[in-house]
Scaffold this active site. Structure first.
Site, mmCIF file in Angstrom:
data_model
loop_
_atom_site.group_PDB
_atom_site.id
_atom_site.type_symbol
_atom_site.label_atom_id
_atom_site.label_comp_id
_atom_site.label_asym_id
_atom_site.label_seq_id
_atom_site.Cartn_x
_atom_site.Cartn_y
_atom_site.Cartn_z
ATOM 1 N N GLY A 1 -10.270 8.655 58.075
ATOM 2 C CA GLY A 1 -11.617 8.098 58.234
ATOM 3 C C GLY A 1 -11.642 6.634 58.641
ATOM 4 O O GLY A 1 -12.696 6.032 58.721
ATOM 5 N N GLU B 1 -10.751 13.961 46.268
ATOM 6 C CA GLU B 1 -10.349 12.875 47.168
ATOM 7 C C GLU B 1 -10.669 13.259 48.613
ATOM 8 O O GLU B 1 -9.875 13.955 49.263
ATOM 9 C CB GLU B 1 -8.844 12.616 47.033
ATOM 10 N N ASN C 1 -2.090 5.529 41.430
ATOM 11 C CA ASN C 1 -1.077 6.204 42.245
ATOM 12 C C ASN C 1 -0.399 5.135 43.105
ATOM 13 O O ASN C 1 -0.980 4.677 44.085
ATOM 14 C CB ASN C 1 -1.786 7.267 43.112
ATOM 15 N N HIS D 1 -1.620 16.282 46.459
ATOM 16 C CA HIS D 1 -2.216 15.100 47.109
ATOM 17 C C HIS D 1 -2.279 15.333 48.621
ATOM 18 O O HIS D 1 -1.378 15.946 49.198
ATOM 19 C CB HIS D 1 -1.377 13.849 46.794
ATOM 20 N N GLU E 1 -1.704 13.473 51.053
ATOM 21 C CA GLU E 1 -0.554 12.958 51.822
ATOM 22 C C GLU E 1 0.595 13.957 51.774
ATOM 23 O O GLU E 1 1.387 14.059 52.717
ATOM 24 C CB GLU E 1 -0.129 11.585 51.272
ATOM 25 N N SER F 1 -10.252 4.962 48.252
ATOM 26 C CA SER F 1 -10.631 3.555 48.407
ATOM 27 C C SER F 1 -11.462 3.021 47.248
ATOM 28 O O SER F 1 -12.342 2.173 47.439
ATOM 29 C CB SER F 1 -11.376 3.335 49.732
ATOM 30 N N LYS G 1 2.088 5.373 44.952
ATOM 31 C CA LYS G 1 2.650 5.912 46.212
ATOM 32 C C LYS G 1 4.071 5.379 46.417
ATOM 33 O O LYS G 1 4.812 5.244 45.443
ATOM 34 C CB LYS G 1 1.713 5.629 47.385
#
Ligand code: PGA
Length: 259
Positions: free
Chosen positions: A176, A166, A9, A94, A96, A216, A11
Site C-alpha cells: 500500500g 493485518e 514484531n 504473517h 511477509e 503501521s 522482524k
C-alpha cells in the site's frame, strides 16, 4: 474483560547485543500492568539471550515463526518443541511469510496445530492485499484465511489463539506504499473476523478471542485503534524497534485498559 496485548514484531532486526540494549531500555520505561500483556517477538537468534534477561512478570516472548513438525531433517528450521518453554506465543501466517516464504493456508494450518500441541499460543495473522481490497474481496479473504488456517483447531484450543488483523496494504512492508488503515476501514474487518469465529466455534468463543490490529501502528494512531470496539491490542512492526515509541504505545494501552 479481554486482556490487552501489545506485541512487538522485530522482524529481521537486531543482533543479541542490540536486542539486549532494547529490552533494558524498555524495562526502564514500562511498568508491569496485569491488564496489558507486553510481548517481544525477536529473531530466533535473540530469543534465548532475551529470555534470560527479561523480567517474566512484565514481558512475554513470542517467536516470529515455527516449523510444523516437532523434529526432523529440515536444515535451517526451528521446531515448536525447541521453543516450548522459551516462548509463550508464536506469530503464524504473517503476510511477509505468506509472500516471501510461500506459506500457504495448508502449511499455516499445520503450524497452528504444531504450536498448540506444544503449548505455544499462536498469533494468527490474516489480512487482505491492496488488490483484494480494490476488488471488494477484503471480507472474503479474511473469512477464507480463518476457515482454512483454523481447520485443525478445536473449540477448547481456541482459548489459546490470538488473531491479528493485518491489512497487507497498511503494513510498512506491504503493497500500500505507506497507506494507513482508518478505523472505518478496520472496523468491518474486525467484525467479520469475530463473526467468522462465531460461525466456526460459537458465540462464546467469538466474544472471548483476542483480536489485534497490525499495520503501521504508532504512538500517534494507537489510541484510535485501541479505542475501537473489538480490538484488544496491537501487533507492532516498525515502531517496536524504537523503545520510546513502543513504550508510548504500551502506556496508551494501559490507560485505555484502566478506564
Ligand atoms: P508495521 O508491521 O507496524 O511495520 O507495519 C506490522 C507487522 O508486520 O506485523
Amino acid at each position: 474483560m479481554r486482556t490487552k496485548i501489545i506485541a512487538g514484531n522485530w522482524k529481521m532486526h537486531f543482533n543479541p547485543a542490540e536486542a539486549s540494549l532494547l529490552v533494558h531500555r524498555l524495562d526502564d520505561k514500562i511498568k508491569a500492568d496485569k491488564n496489558v500483556e507486553v510481548v517481544f517477538c525477536p529473531p530466533f537468534i535473540d530469543l534465548y539471550p532475551v529470555f534470560k534477561e527479561i523480567n517474566h512478570d512484565k514481558f512475554k516472548l513470542g517467536s516470529q515463526n515455527i516449523h510444523y513438525l516437532d523434529e526432523g531433517p529440515y536444515t535451517g528450521e526451528i521446531s515448536p518443541t525447541m521453543l516450548k518453554g522459551l516462548v509463550e506465543y508464536a506469530i503464524i501466517g504473517h503476510s511477509e511469510r505468506r509472500q516471501h516464504a510461500g506459506e500457504t493456508d495448508k502449511v499455516i494450518q499445520k503450524k497452528m496445530a504444531a504450536a498448540l500441541r506444544n503449548t505455544i499460543k499462536p498469533i494468527l495473522c490474516v489480512g487482505e492485499t491492496l488488490v483484494e481490497r480494490e476488488h471488494h474481496a477484503a471480507k472474503k479473504v479474511v473469512t477464507d484465511q480463518l476457515t482454512a488456517d483454523l481447520h485443525l483447531v478445536t473449540a477448547e484450543e481456541m482459548e489459546d489463539v490470538v488473531i491479528a488483523y493485518e491489512p497487507v496494504w497498511a503494513i510498512s512492508s506491504g503493497d500500500g506504499k505507506g497507506k494507513f488503515a482508518t478505523p472505518d476501514e478496520v472496523a468491518p474487518q474486525i467484525a467479520a473476523i469475530r463473526h467468522t469465529i462465531e460461525e466456526l466455534y460459537g458465540e462464546e468463543v467469538g466474544q472471548k478471542i483476542q483480536v489485534l490490529y497490525g499495520g503501521s501502528a504508532n504512538p500517534d494512531n494507537c489510541k484510535a485503534y485501541l479505542g475501537m470496539d473489538g480490538i484488544d491490542g496491537l501487533l507492532v512492526g516498525g515502531a517496536s524497534l524504537n523503545y520510546e515509541q513502543f513504550a508510548a504505545m504500551v502506556s496508551c494501552a494501559q490507560e485505555i485498559a484502566a478506564k
